[in-house]
Write an enzyme that holds these catalytic residues in place. Structure first.
Site, PDB file in Angstrom:
ATOM      1  CB  THR A  48      -0.934   0.000   1.226  1.00  0.00           C
ATOM      2  OG1 THR A  48      -1.679  -1.227   1.232  1.00  0.00           O
ATOM      3  CG2 THR A  48      -1.906   1.168   1.188  1.00  0.00           C
ATOM      4  CE1 TYR A 137       1.942  -8.547   2.113  1.00  0.00           C
ATOM      5  CE2 TYR A 137       3.559  -6.940   1.374  1.00  0.00           C
ATOM      6  CZ  TYR A 137       2.263  -7.393   1.421  1.00  0.00           C
ATOM      7  OH  TYR A 137       1.269  -6.683   0.780  1.00  0.00           O
ATOM      8  CE  LYS A 164       0.643  -7.296   4.897  1.00  0.00           C
ATOM      9  NZ  LYS A 164       1.175  -5.977   4.505  1.00  0.00           N
ATOM     10  CB  ILE A 206       0.242  -5.499   8.376  1.00  0.00           C
ATOM     11  CG1 ILE A 206       0.755  -5.764   9.789  1.00  0.00           C
ATOM     12  CG2 ILE A 206       1.008  -4.333   7.748  1.00  0.00           C
ATOM     13  CD1 ILE A 206       2.202  -6.266   9.846  1.00  0.00           C
TER      14      ILE A 206
END
Length: 301
Positions: A48, A137, A164, A206
């Site tokens: 993001t 991630y 994540k 997140i």
């Protein structure tokens, strides 16, 4: 870890000006905004935040600004999105100069997929490079790491503290939750399904929704932690409708647009990402007005 990492951790946007340069004043405003919504941490350099576009120097400057604005109030997580072990290690070393509490690192994301041994060694090398805790991630569609590999990495590489977990398959998230070694941190980045993720025991999130409407996501987290599932489902449905308006290939631009509607200067996306279209803007505005009814705001520290 120096700070407990949990709850709502927005991957904040990186505001760019018309020349594609970082707008530092707007970046500071974004950090301040999420802090007034009671978030439990901040992350920069993620998807993001268009972290894939940031040079090492830019990532350093963003790290410095975020640490300055956070003032130790909440954990600060640095995102590293790159395609080589060498470059990821270089960026990880740079982060040790600042008040950073953990790293969020992707597997490599270019077209050539390393095998499981190479991926394991990638994270092993990174763990040996830095003392900062590492969160994997798990977002790259063609290099999506299976729960078994993630569990092996977390079990055998001490500095890898968690995952994540992205993508829309809640079954993969559920499998990871029940097989991860004790003490691991499993965060949900399945924006459309934050409510069930929280109900299943996720340590937090997140994800893009928290970057766009952090106060609403804090309200959802609080409702689930309190066992108020009626309210949790209401917030979930509003968040899902909102998510459906921003979920697109220009997601970071749409998050920035949603923030601008809340009075937060978030700049432009970095080229070649297009700005929010007029059609997208109309849908975002309508859904935002509904979801913000659940927003939680706190007094700044």
């Amino acid at each position: 870890m120096s700070k407990k990492i949990y709850g709502i951790i927005p991957p904040i946007v990186t505001p760019f000006d018309a020349n594609g340069e970082i707008d530092e004043k707007a970046l500071r405003q974004n950090v301040q905004f999420v802090l007034t919504r009671g978030v439990h941490g901040i992350c920069f350099g993620g998807s993001t935040g268009e972290g894939h576009t940031l040079t090492s120097d830019e990532l350093e400057r963003v790290a410095e600004i975020c640490a300055e604005e956070a003032k130790g109030q909440v954990p600060v997580i640095a995102g590293i999105i790159t395609n080589s072990t060498r470059d990821a290690a270089h960026k990880a070393k740079l982060m040790t100069k600042y008040a950073i509490d953990a790293l969020q690192i992707t597997p490599v994301h270019y077209v050539f997929k390393p095998d499981e041994t190479a991926t394991y060694n990638h994270f092993k090398t990174l763990s040996e490079t830095t003392d900062l805790p590492i969160l994997i991630y798990n977002v790259v569609p063609w290099n999506y790491l299976a729960p078994d590999l993630l569990v092996k990495i977390m079990t055998e590489i001490p500095n890898v503290k968690g995952v994540k977990q992205s993508a829309g398959d809640l079954k993969l998230f559920a499998d990871l939750m029940i097989t991860a070694p004790e003490g691991s941190l499993i965060f949900s980045a399945v924006d459309a399904l934050l409510y069930p993720s929280f109900a299943m025991g996720s340590h937090g999130t997140i994800a893009a929704n928290p970057a766009a409407v952090p106060g609403v996501c804090v309200a959802l987290w609080d409702a689930v932690q309190a066992g108020n599932h009626k309210l949790g489902r209401e917030i979930h449905e509003a968040l899902l409708r909102f998510w459906n308006t921003i979920s697109a290939d220009n997601l970071p631009a749409n998050v920035k647009h949603a923030l601008s509607l809340q009075g937060v200067d978030s700049g432009l996306p970095r080229a070649p990402m297009p700005k929010t279209s007029d059609a997208q803007a109309a849908k975002i505005k309508a859904a935002l007005s509904e979801v913000l009814k659940y927003e939680k705001v706190v007094e700044p520290a």
